[in-house]
Design an enzyme around this catalytic site. Structure first.
Site, PDB file in Angstrom:
ATOM      1  N   TYR A 149       3.633  -3.911 -14.497  1.00 16.05           N
ATOM      2  CA  TYR A 149       5.420  -4.125 -14.275  1.00 16.05           C
ATOM      3  C   TYR A 149       5.182  -5.760 -14.549  1.00 16.05           C
ATOM      4  O   TYR A 149       6.158  -6.323 -14.442  1.00 16.05           O
ATOM      5  CB  TYR A 149       5.105  -4.359 -12.860  1.00 16.05           C
ATOM      6  CG  TYR A 149       3.784  -4.632 -11.935  1.00 16.05           C
ATOM      7  CD1 TYR A 149       3.137  -5.797 -11.875  1.00 16.05           C
ATOM      8  CD2 TYR A 149       2.843  -3.646 -11.487  1.00 16.05           C
ATOM      9  CE1 TYR A 149       2.449  -6.562 -11.328  1.00 16.05           C
ATOM     10  CE2 TYR A 149       2.398  -3.965 -10.916  1.00 16.05           C
ATOM     11  CZ  TYR A 149       1.163  -5.234 -10.667  1.00 16.05           C
ATOM     12  OH  TYR A 149       0.314  -6.018  -9.877  1.00 16.05           O
ATOM     13  N   LYS A 198       5.786  -0.645  -4.304  1.00 11.45           N
ATOM     14  CA  LYS A 198       4.418  -1.222  -4.277  1.00 11.45           C
ATOM     15  C   LYS A 198       2.994  -0.597  -3.812  1.00 11.45           C
ATOM     16  O   LYS A 198       2.648  -0.065  -3.411  1.00 11.45           O
ATOM     17  CB  LYS A 198       4.039  -2.218  -2.970  1.00 11.45           C
ATOM     18  CG  LYS A 198       2.997  -3.173  -3.322  1.00 11.45           C
ATOM     19  CD  LYS A 198       2.943  -4.341  -1.935  1.00 11.45           C
ATOM     20  CE  LYS A 198       2.163  -5.251  -2.369  1.00 11.45           C
ATOM     21  NZ  LYS A 198       0.792  -4.752  -1.572  1.00 11.45           N
ATOM     22  N   ASP A 241       0.082   1.551  -4.636  1.00 17.85           N
ATOM     23  CA  ASP A 241      -1.468   1.293  -3.372  1.00 17.85           C
ATOM     24  C   ASP A 241      -2.531   1.168  -4.437  1.00 17.85           C
ATOM     25  O   ASP A 241      -3.064   2.412  -4.130  1.00 17.85           O
ATOM     26  CB  ASP A 241      -1.866   2.312  -2.469  1.00 17.85           C
ATOM     27  CG  ASP A 241      -2.751   0.950  -1.345  1.00 17.85           C
ATOM     28  OD1 ASP A 241      -2.971   0.099  -1.660  1.00 17.85           O
ATOM     29  OD2 ASP A 241      -2.425   2.004   0.440  1.00 17.85           O
ATOM     30  N   CYS A 248     -18.574  30.835  10.667  1.00 19.61           N
ATOM     31  CA  CYS A 248     -18.811  32.103  11.759  1.00 19.61           C
ATOM     32  C   CYS A 248     -19.233  33.737  10.689  1.00 19.61           C
ATOM     33  O   CYS A 248     -18.359  33.746   9.890  1.00 19.61           O
ATOM     34  CB  CYS A 248     -17.670  31.896  13.176  1.00 19.61           C
ATOM     35  SG  CYS A 248     -17.699  33.920  13.061  1.00 19.61           S
ATOM     36  N   CYS A 286     -15.726  34.229  18.568  1.00 14.16           N
ATOM     37  CA  CYS A 286     -16.567  35.530  19.175  1.00 14.16           C
ATOM     38  C   CYS A 286     -17.970  35.740  19.396  1.00 14.16           C
ATOM     39  O   CYS A 286     -18.520  36.523  19.459  1.00 14.16           O
ATOM     40  CB  CYS A 286     -16.214  36.356  17.618  1.00 14.16           C
ATOM     41  SG  CYS A 286     -17.322  36.357  16.155  1.00 14.16           S
ATOM     42  N   CYS A 308     -14.340  38.688  14.633  1.00 17.18           N
ATOM     43  CA  CYS A 308     -14.027  37.941  14.377  1.00 17.18           C
ATOM     44  C   CYS A 308     -12.479  37.594  14.888  1.00 17.18           C
ATOM     45  O   CYS A 308     -11.975  37.788  14.205  1.00 17.18           O
ATOM     46  CB  CYS A 308     -14.600  36.473  14.421  1.00 17.18           C
ATOM     47  SG  CYS A 308     -14.247  34.493  15.084  1.00 17.18           S
ATOM     48  N   GLU A 321      10.743  -2.476  -7.310  1.00 17.52           N
ATOM     49  CA  GLU A 321      10.058  -1.709  -7.330  1.00 17.52           C
ATOM     50  C   GLU A 321       8.954  -1.000  -6.334  1.00 17.52           C
ATOM     51  O   GLU A 321       8.893  -1.121  -5.679  1.00 17.52           O
ATOM     52  CB  GLU A 321       9.090  -1.831  -8.279  1.00 17.52           C
ATOM     53  CG  GLU A 321       9.368  -2.650  -9.676  1.00 17.52           C
ATOM     54  CD  GLU A 321       8.601  -3.688 -10.340  1.00 17.52           C
ATOM     55  OE1 GLU A 321       7.703  -3.713 -10.245  1.00 17.52           O
ATOM     56  OE2 GLU A 321       9.639  -4.819 -11.162  1.00 17.52           O
ATOM     57  N   LYS A 342       7.113  -4.041   3.593  1.00 16.96           N
ATOM     58  CA  LYS A 342       5.849  -3.238   3.798  1.00 16.96           C
ATOM     59  C   LYS A 342       6.750  -1.698   4.712  1.00 16.96           C
ATOM     60  O   LYS A 342       7.477  -1.975   5.054  1.00 16.96           O
ATOM     61  CB  LYS A 342       4.880  -4.002   4.531  1.00 16.96           C
ATOM     62  CG  LYS A 342       4.063  -4.587   4.111  1.00 16.96           C
ATOM     63  CD  LYS A 342       3.066  -3.730   3.000  1.00 16.96           C
ATOM     64  CE  LYS A 342       2.274  -4.907   2.296  1.00 16.96           C
ATOM     65  NZ  LYS A 342       1.263  -4.936   3.037  1.00 16.96           N
ATOM     66  N   CYS A 351     -20.131  31.028  17.245  1.00 18.16           N
ATOM     67  CA  CYS A 351     -18.480  31.245  17.363  1.00 18.16           C
ATOM     68  C   CYS A 351     -18.086  31.055  18.598  1.00 18.16           C
ATOM     69  O   CYS A 351     -18.250  31.614  18.869  1.00 18.16           O
ATOM     70  CB  CYS A 351     -18.100  32.613  16.202  1.00 18.16           C
ATOM     71  SG  CYS A 351     -16.376  32.290  15.827  1.00 18.16           S
TER      72      CYS A 351
HETATM   73  S1  IVH Z   1       3.583  -8.421  -8.289  1.00 20.60           S
HETATM   74  C1  IVH Z   1       3.683 -11.449  -9.051  1.00 20.60           C
HETATM   75  N1  IVH Z   1       4.309  -5.163  -8.340  1.00 20.60           N
HETATM   76  O1  IVH Z   1       0.174  -5.989  -4.274  1.00 20.60           O
HETATM   77  C2  IVH Z   1       3.099 -10.930  -8.111  1.00 20.60           C
HETATM   78  N2  IVH Z   1       2.125  -6.416  -7.822  1.00 20.60           N
HETATM   79  O2  IVH Z   1       0.334  -8.486  -2.623  1.00 20.60           O
HETATM   80  C3  IVH Z   1       1.990  -9.907  -9.236  1.00 20.60           C
HETATM   81  N3  IVH Z   1       1.313  -3.965  -6.533  1.00 20.60           N
HETATM   82  O3  IVH Z   1      -1.923  -7.676  -6.461  1.00 20.60           O
HETATM   83  C4  IVH Z   1       2.146  -8.701  -8.119  1.00 20.60           C
HETATM   84  N4  IVH Z   1       2.406  -2.883  -7.322  1.00 20.60           N
HETATM   85  O4  IVH Z   1      -2.042  -4.877  -6.463  1.00 20.60           O
HETATM   86  C5  IVH Z   1       3.190  -6.589  -7.684  1.00 20.60           C
HETATM   87  N5  IVH Z   1       5.333  -3.441  -8.146  1.00 20.60           N
HETATM   88  C6  IVH Z   1       4.055  -4.134  -8.458  1.00 20.60           C
HETATM   89  C7  IVH Z   1       3.468  -3.905  -7.394  1.00 20.60           C
HETATM   90  C8  IVH Z   1       2.290  -4.977  -6.843  1.00 20.60           C
HETATM   91  C9  IVH Z   1       1.245  -3.232  -6.452  1.00 20.60           C
HETATM   92  C10 IVH Z   1       0.204  -4.930  -5.528  1.00 20.60           C
HETATM   93  C11 IVH Z   1      -0.514  -5.142  -6.920  1.00 20.60           C
HETATM   94  C12 IVH Z   1      -0.419  -7.574  -6.159  1.00 20.60           C
HETATM   95  C13 IVH Z   1      -0.695  -7.272  -4.836  1.00 20.60           C
HETATM   96  C14 IVH Z   1       0.004  -8.570  -4.250  1.00 20.60           C
END
Ligand code: IVH
Length: 678
Positions: A228, A117, A119, A429, A414, A435, A115, A317, A411
């Site tokens: 999730y 991750k 932000d 400007c 000009c 200009c 999945e 990451k 500016c």
């Molecule tokens: S699973 C069982 N799935 O990442 C582990 N976390 O570094 C719990 N996060 O606190 C997290 N997308 O805020 C999981 N698809 C995803 C995620 C995700 C973002 C974040 C979440 C968690 C942090 C862990």
């Protein structure tokens, strides 16, 4: 009506609204147009205001409106909210997988759910008998903050889950609240405009919005959420895999990320990582990597956790998008509206996959707030295709710093006086088209792909044309001669001929492109298309007053004023008539009721990049033939038109059995529908 009948009617409306909200937010498959939803919503509001004792907290009308609180009460988590370990490369991933295999005593390939991750901010929601009773932040993993009222304002979070036999009496789900990139850009642009402090990134924006003490403020931010995890589902239901959890959540009414996939083994993970990294820029949310989770829930249980992170999951990451470098200079760049943007010239640095040597500082308020000076060490950030920006200065103890940056009084291009408009953070400007920088900007915009689309007329060429005095207004482009052009640098016979051809070709345009090309402030491509759609020709648009203009979708008082002010300017009127005299023209679009509507009753969705025209232009043509054009695919969609890099709408169409057309098919369809005489 009897009380019973009223109760029934109210419940019926609530259920209908919930189903529509589910179809819209979770399934991405709206069943009815927005105005029908609004009508249902108002009907419910009316009934509830007539019978206030029938209002419940889970009613769709009650999302927003709770009073501000003094502080968030603590919210304990029944099971701790974990964090994740990281890997950064294939080798570390291999080590992760080896540990898992050893513990499970398995030598076959491990199946994962991979999945994005996201932000954002981790949240936990508790549903009792299907009703949302608590929303909490992660906090320290054991105790978070109770932000129920704020969570309730997020449109895609159901206040009641879907009715389902597999729904336990109490269900705790976990996921991530985030701010979509588009919404983030919009609120930051607005903040800058108003001289307020913008958010550093979508994550901070989501955190800031979610932690407002007044939920009505939270409601004003574009927040969204993906879920999730559902604690304890393996014990309570027939769900057996992480991917099954995602399907289960979706079935219950919660939004999940459409990019999640089941993959096999390490190689499957690496392929997924590469694919998502590639796709990152087009996704409407920020992600800082992907997460691999052992798919089998029993194996997860066996693996357990270590120091508050599960052994069965890991984050892989993405390369950093921030880097440190030094500011070599700070200059002011003049745009086509005269806005002076401070730009940091940097010692080149490699970040997020590209070398960056300029970063924007947005405006003087930002320069002052971040106190960036020449010679400073700074952190810069490059996210997707957004212009790199300076995030902050790193103060070096004892280091001698240069003086604070001053806004120029004149500016740099000009020499005209620089002015600050009341209530605006930007300085401008005052030279207008005197200009050269503004002139160049106007001409570049006029020629750009979404405007008049004059191929080959790029920045360097425009600079030369203006500097040599060959072009001082867009109209001069149409009087250029080959002899003028061949004199220019990097311009041979052939490119001169090609440029003249491209200019010639651009004469035959559309009203929407032409309006956009004029560069009226805040009239972007979409607004230009709506204006063309409404007014159908230039003359009626020029005559329109603010009131008439505001009947157009997305035109408010400010844009209406910009438009009327533009057409009032004698100079602009002159340029317009010169352009028309130079032979620029478009087909006047007949009013829909003036003709048989060949595509009446048909609905299209456009996705991906089209070659021959922009999406809004294609939409305009379809609409002019009586078709509807909408943003999301449903069973009612006649066809999806897929350009380059189309994205998930095509998958959606295929799964619903909706036709998918290529750009050529669309062109053929338009041609056929327009009939032989046009
Ligand atoms: S699973 C069982 N799935 O990442 C582990 N976390 O570094 C719990 N996060 O606190 C997290 N997308 O805020 C999981 N698809 C995803 C995620 C995700 C973002 C974040 C979440 C968690 C942090 C862990």
């Amino acid at each position: 009506m009897t009380t019973r009948a009223i109760e029934q009617k109210i419940e019926q409306l609530r259920e209908a609204l919930e189903q529509h909200s589910y179809a819209y937010h979770v399934l991405d498959d709206p069943l009815i147009p927005d105005i029908e939803y609004d009508a249902l919503f108002r009907a419910l509001q009316q009934l509830e205001s007539d019978h206030p004792h029938l209002v419940t907290a889970a009613s769709p009308t009650q999302r927003i409106g709770a009073k501000p609180s003094d502080a968030f009460p603590p919210a304990e988590h029944a099971e701790p909210m974990l964090s994740l370990g990281n890997v950064f490369d294939a080798e570390e991933l291999e080590a992760f997988e080896t540990r898992i295999r050893d513990r499970l005593g398995e030598d076959t390939e491990i199946e994962y759910t991979a999945e994005p991750k996201i932000d954002g901010l981790a949240v936990s929601l508790v549903y009792e008998k299907g009703v949302l009773v608590r929303g909490a932040t992660r906090g320290d993993g054991f105790t978070g903050e109770d932000i129920t009222e704020n969570i309730r304002t997020i449109r895609s979070v159901p206040l009641r889950l879907q009715k389902h036999q597999d729904l336990p009496g109490r269900l705790e789900v976990r996921g991530e609240v985030f701010m979509p990139k588009k919404g983030f850009e919009e609120i930051n642009a607005q903040a800058r405009e108003e001289g307020k402090k913008p958010f550093v990134n979508p994550r901070n924006a989501a955190a800031g919005a979610l932690r407002r003490l007044d939920p009505r403020e939270t409601a004003g931010y574009p927040l969204d959420a993906f879920f999730y995890n559902a604690t304890g589902v393996a014990k309570q239901t027939s769900v057996r895999t992480q991917f099954g959890v995602l399907l289960y959540l979706k079935k219950m009414g919660l939004k999940t990320c459409a990019e999640a996939q089941q993959v096999s083994g390490r190689q499957g993970c690496l392929d997924y990582h590469a694919a998502i990294l590639e796709k990152r820029a087009v996704l409407d949310y920020e992600l800082d990597g992907v997460v691999y989770k052992v798919n089998d829930l029993v194996s997860q249980e066996v693996l357990g956790m270590v120091s508050r992170a599960p052994r069965w999951a890991v984050a892989h990451k993405f390369p950093a998008q921030e880097a440190a470098t030094r500011v070599a200079d700070i200059r002011f760049q003049v745009g086509r509206t005269g806005a002076l943007t401070p730009v940091a010239k940097l010692e080149p640095v490699f970040v997020g996959g590209a070398t960056v040597s300029n970063a924007t500082l947005h405006n003087m308020d930002e320069v002052n707030r971040k106190d960036v000076r020449i010679g400073d060490q700074v952190i810069i950030r490059r996210a997707g295709d957004v212009i790199p920006e300076v995030v902050k200065t790193i103060l070096e103890p004892g280091a001698q710093r240069s003086d604070p940056v001053q806004a120029p009084g004149n500016c740099p291009e000009c020499g005209s006086e620089v002015v600050q408009v009341e209530g605006e953070a930007m300085i401008r400007c005052s030279g207008g088209l005197y200009c050269p920088a503004q002139r160049k900007g106007v001409i570049r915009h006029f020629a750009s792909r979404k405007a008049m689309d004059i191929e080959g007329l790029g920045t360097k060429l425009v600079d030369q044309l203006v500097d040599k005095g060959l072009v001082s207004s867009v109209k001069d482009l149409f009087h250029l001669a080959k002899d003028d052009l061949v004199e220019l640098e990097f311009m041979g016979e052939l490119s001169a001929t090609n440029l003249l051809k491209a200019i010639e070709k651009s004469r035959d345009t559309t009203l929407a492109r032409f309006i956009y090309a004029l560069g009226i402030r805040e009239v972007g491509e979409a607004t230009a298309a709506s204006l063309a759609d409404q007014f159908r020709d230039l003359e009626p648009l020029q005559q329109a007053d603010c009131e008439a203009l505001q009947e157009v979708p997305d035109v408010g008082p400010v844009i209406a004023e910009n438009i009327t002010a533009f057409f009032r300017q004698p100079h602009n009127r002159e340029v317009l008539s010169d352009l028309i005299r130079a032979g620029i023209g478009w087909q006047v679009i007949p009013r829909p009721d003036e003709q048989e509507q060949p595509l009446a009753g048909k609905t299209f969705v456009l996705t991906g990049r089209l070659e021959k025209f922009s999406r809004s232009e294609a939409a305009l043509q379809l609409k002019s033939l009586g078709a509807k054009v909408t943003g999301s695919v449903s069973r009612k969609t006649t066809a999806v038109v897929a350009g380059e890099n189309p994205g998930s709408k095509v998958d959606k169409a295929q799964s619903l059995g909706v036709d998918v057309l290529a750009e050529e098919d669309l062109l053929a369809l338009l041609q056929d529908s327009q009939g032989p005489e046009s």
